[in-house]
Enzyme design. Structure first.
Site, PDB file in Angstrom:
ATOM      1  N   ARG A 224       0.845  -1.191   0.000  1.00 59.49           N
ATOM      2  CA  ARG A 224       0.000   0.000   0.000  1.00 59.49           C
ATOM      3  C   ARG A 224       0.884   1.247   0.000  1.00 59.49           C
ATOM      4  NH1 ARG A 224      -3.796  -0.598   4.716  1.00 59.49           N
ATOM      5  NH2 ARG A 224      -4.779  -2.113   3.352  1.00 59.49           N
TER       6      ARG A 224
ATOM      7  N   ARG B 156      -2.042   6.668   9.436  1.00 63.44           N
ATOM      8  CA  ARG B 156      -1.966   6.137   8.071  1.00 63.44           C
ATOM      9  C   ARG B 156      -2.203   7.249   7.036  1.00 63.44           C
ATOM     10  NH1 ARG B 156      -4.459   0.008   8.352  1.00 63.44           N
ATOM     11  NH2 ARG B 156      -3.252  -0.695  10.149  1.00 63.44           N
TER      12      ARG B 156
ATOM     13  N   LYS C  65      -4.160   1.305  14.730  1.00 64.56           N
ATOM     14  CA  LYS C  65      -4.090   2.217  13.591  1.00 64.56           C
ATOM     15  C   LYS C  65      -4.836   3.511  13.877  1.00 64.56           C
ATOM     16  CE  LYS C  65      -7.934  -0.349  11.485  1.00 64.56           C
ATOM     17  NZ  LYS C  65      -8.309  -1.228  10.371  1.00 64.56           N
TER      18      LYS C  65
ATOM     19  N   LYS D 295      -6.496   7.076  11.785  1.00 65.27           N
ATOM     20  CA  LYS D 295      -6.896   7.556  10.459  1.00 65.27           C
ATOM     21  C   LYS D 295      -7.394   8.995  10.534  1.00 65.27           C
ATOM     22  CE  LYS D 295      -8.084   2.922   8.841  1.00 65.27           C
ATOM     23  NZ  LYS D 295      -9.118   2.042   8.238  1.00 65.27           N
TER      24      LYS D 295
ATOM     25  N   CYS E 201     -14.869  -3.730  -0.703  1.00 66.74           N
ATOM     26  CA  CYS E 201     -13.491  -4.035  -0.315  1.00 66.74           C
ATOM     27  C   CYS E 201     -12.981  -5.182  -1.182  1.00 66.74           C
ATOM     28  CB  CYS E 201     -13.424  -4.396   1.161  1.00 66.74           C
ATOM     29  SG  CYS E 201     -14.068  -6.032   1.550  1.00 66.74           S
TER      30      CYS E 201
ATOM     31  N   CYS F 285      -7.604 -11.486   0.826  1.00 64.66           N
ATOM     32  CA  CYS F 285      -7.685 -11.009   2.209  1.00 64.66           C
ATOM     33  C   CYS F 285      -7.906 -12.177   3.164  1.00 64.66           C
ATOM     34  CB  CYS F 285      -8.804  -9.981   2.374  1.00 64.66           C
ATOM     35  SG  CYS F 285      -8.955  -9.387   4.077  1.00 64.66           S
TER      36      CYS F 285
ATOM     37  N   CYS G 236     -16.016  -8.881   5.471  1.00 63.27           N
ATOM     38  CA  CYS G 236     -15.977  -9.144   6.910  1.00 63.27           C
ATOM     39  C   CYS G 236     -16.399  -7.873   7.635  1.00 63.27           C
ATOM     40  CB  CYS G 236     -14.575  -9.590   7.341  1.00 63.27           C
ATOM     41  SG  CYS G 236     -13.392  -8.238   7.568  1.00 63.27           S
TER      42      CYS G 236
ATOM     43  N   CYS H 238     -13.437  -2.025   6.238  1.00 60.04           N
ATOM     44  CA  CYS H 238     -12.527  -1.307   5.338  1.00 60.04           C
ATOM     45  C   CYS H 238     -13.250  -0.490   4.274  1.00 60.04           C
ATOM     46  CB  CYS H 238     -11.567  -2.299   4.666  1.00 60.04           C
ATOM     47  SG  CYS H 238     -10.437  -3.091   5.821  1.00 60.04           S
TER      48      CYS H 238
END
Length: 568
Positions: A75, A144, A208, A210, A429, A435, A474, A478
């Site tokens: 990424r 991120r 994380k 954001k 996603c 994944c 899931c 995301c």
């Protein structure tokens, strides 16, 4: 320390990693396996990559006693999603040379490469570095990629938003030299001073983090879904400051009722000069007060939920040494993209293209990847990735527009946005086959499901009525599914939890409508609601608002465990 207070395994791992080095260099050099150790898998995320394997071929390889088909997702960090034509061409080339031949445009305005095998990993990073791109902090327990509103038709405001996104990104980058040592020159930077992370410390953040920057009236970056956001306040077309929101987040875990999505709280206003400082201090509060024992509760949203928005603001102002101002009025009118051509005051043109699933790939019908490559060869402006997985060919000069229009026609890109409004407002996603968290299909399935739903949409006369529709494999969120007016979250192979009632502007969570619905039954489940909406809606009423008003689902509030009450 009691057993309940024991730190999560990632905490000592980070502490003992020598500032994210671990044994990554040695592991990447070992080509006897396509995988890396479990500890290094965690550390590699801080450098922008994940180990994956092709789940479509797992069973066959297992029967042959072969190792899983391991590869890496890479990424790219690119604040605001802005890249030059030269950078686009390099990523296009890397996709063919070292990855699976496609470019993925993500919901965080970044590129992803899929299918990079370990022996090509270091060279791929070096090629990115040659055009001033990197993957530092694109994943991991750090801030991120910082997002911002593309707003090609609001050039001055976008320029300010992009400037802030870039400044925040640079300010919050980890300072460790590990990335350069491992991937670029292999040499440790000589210094008599002990290495340090002035913002993150040796254990970085609990999870994380954001950040987004939005320019009303567009909420295309979905500020309510993120840890920290800055909402530009304009006066006379100029940015005079930013409202600050904290505590948004999408992820949850099926069956664990103490995990939940949460919409962010707007807690105050800061001046442009204060914004980077505010960003740093919010990060510091989360560093010091986030949950380092239970990673499922380690995101900022749980810190804000636990402290309360007012309590968090008090602690933030203590760290700042000054108070935030009162929130200024603002209004969002959508969280989708503005498609087609626009022009700015400077005479430049901008074209927003719809990229299904954010997947830049050539198909027999639509040679999208080749077309964009040819455009990049002559384009003298830039490219901007949107938070909805789409692409803006931006700042097209009057001298180049005719040539670019000819290429758009040649490669069948002129009419990418001539689709139903339902399709144009969709996000999926990646999910299967790569994944490791995916429970069901997403990117490969949503286009077909939309085709089925379009039959009802067309017959109900709703082709041009925007409804946000999102699918994830899931519940980790995301694709920001829990803000969709209609959303599908993978529960098991071929089965989805169906959510309804999110706010069209991205301001309200949706609600669980039905659990574990087989994909083949979704059209029959939703068609009566869509038809009812077409007949019973009020003037200007969006689908999400209608299903709440009509009682199909109950309205949610920020911070609620929204998934507990299933509609009957």
């Amino acid at each position: 320390m009691s057993e309940e207070q024991k730190l999560s395994a990632n905490e000592p791992l980070k502490l003992n990693s020598n500032f994210l080095r671990g044994t990554l260099a040695e592991d990447f050099a070992d080509v006897s396996t396509g995988n890396i150790s479990a500890d290094n898998q965690q550390l590699s995320k801080f450098h922008g990559m994940y180990v994956q394997d092709d789940r479509d071929v797992r069973a066959g390889r297992r029967k042959k006693k072969l190792e899983k088909a391991y590869s890496f997702l890479i990424r790219v960090r690119m604040p605001g999603g802005v890249v030059t034509p030269g950078q686009w061409l390099k990523m296009d080339w890397l996709a063919d040379e070292y990855a699976n031949g496609t470019l993925k445009l993500t919901t965080r305005q970044a590129f992803q490469l899929h299918g990079v095998i370990k022996r090509n990993l270091v060279q791929t990073i070096r090629e990115m570095d040659s055009v001033v791109l990197d993957t530092i902090a694109a994943c991991g327990d750090v801030n991120r990629n910082v997002m911002c509103n593309p707003n090609p038709h609001q050039s001055e405001a976008h320029a300010e938003a992009l400037k802030l996104a870039t400044e925040i990104s640079e300010h919050l980058l980890p300072r460790t030299g590990a990335y350069r040592e491992i991937f670029l020159d292999g040499d440790k930077v000589a210094s008599n001073e002990e290495e340090e992370e002035p913002i993150y410390g040796k254990t970085y953040l609990p999870r994380k983090f954001k950040i987004t920057v939005a320019v009303p009236p567009s909420n295309d970056v979905d500020i309510y879904a993120h840890c920290l956001s800055f909402i530009a306040i304009l006066e006379g077309g100029k940015v005079v400051g930013y409202n600050v929101s904290v505590g948004g987040g999408m992820g949850m875990t099926h069956g664990q009722e103490d995990t939940f999505p949460r919409t962010a709280d707007v807690i105050g206003f800061c001046t442009p000069e204060q914004a980077v400082d505010v960003a740093e201090k919010v990060v510091l509060v989360q560093r010091d007060f986030g949950d380092r024992c239970n990673r499922k509760h380690a995101r900022l949203k749980y810190t804000v939920e636990r402290m309360g928005a007012d309590g968090f603001k008090d602690k933030l102002e203590e760290y700042l040494g000054y108070a935030l101002q009162e929130t200024r009025p603002f209004e969002f009118t959508s969280n989708g993209d503005r498609y087609g051509w626009t022009e700015d005051a400077n005479g430049n043109s901008h074209l927003n293209l719809f990229i299904p699933g954010g997947r830049v790939v050539d198909t027999p019908a639509f040679p999208t990847k080749t077309g964009l490559r040819e455009i990049a060869k002559i384009h003298d402006g830039d490219f901007r990735l949107s938070a909805n997985q789409n692409l803006v060919i931006a700042n097209i000069s009057p001298e180049k527009r005719e040539q670019i229009e000819a290429l758009l026609e040649q490669y069948k890109l002129s009419d990418t946005h001539v689709k139903s409004a339902l399709r144009l407002n969709s996000i999926a996603c990646v999910a299967l086959p790569t994944c490791g968290l995916a429970l069901a299909e997403s990117e490969r399935y949503l286009p077909d499901l939309i085709t089925e739903l379009e039959e009802t949409i067309e017959s109900a006369g709703l082709r041009h009525d925007a409804i946000t529709i999102r699918m994830t494999g899931c519940p980790n969120g995301c694709g920001r599914p829990f803000l969709g007016e209609i959303a599908f979250v993978g529960r098991a192979p071929g089965k989805y939890n169906v959510y309804l009632g999110g706010g069209f502007h991205g301001e309200r969570l949706n609600k669980l409508y039905r659990e574990s619905v087989p994909g083949g039954e979704i059209k029959a489940l939703l068609s009566p609601l869509i038809e009812d909406y077409a007949k019973q809606r009020q003037d200007g009423e969006h689908f999400g608002d209608f299903v709440v008003r009509a009682g199909y689902v109950a309205e949610t509030t920020a911070g609620n465990n929204f998934h507990l009450n299933v509609a009957q």
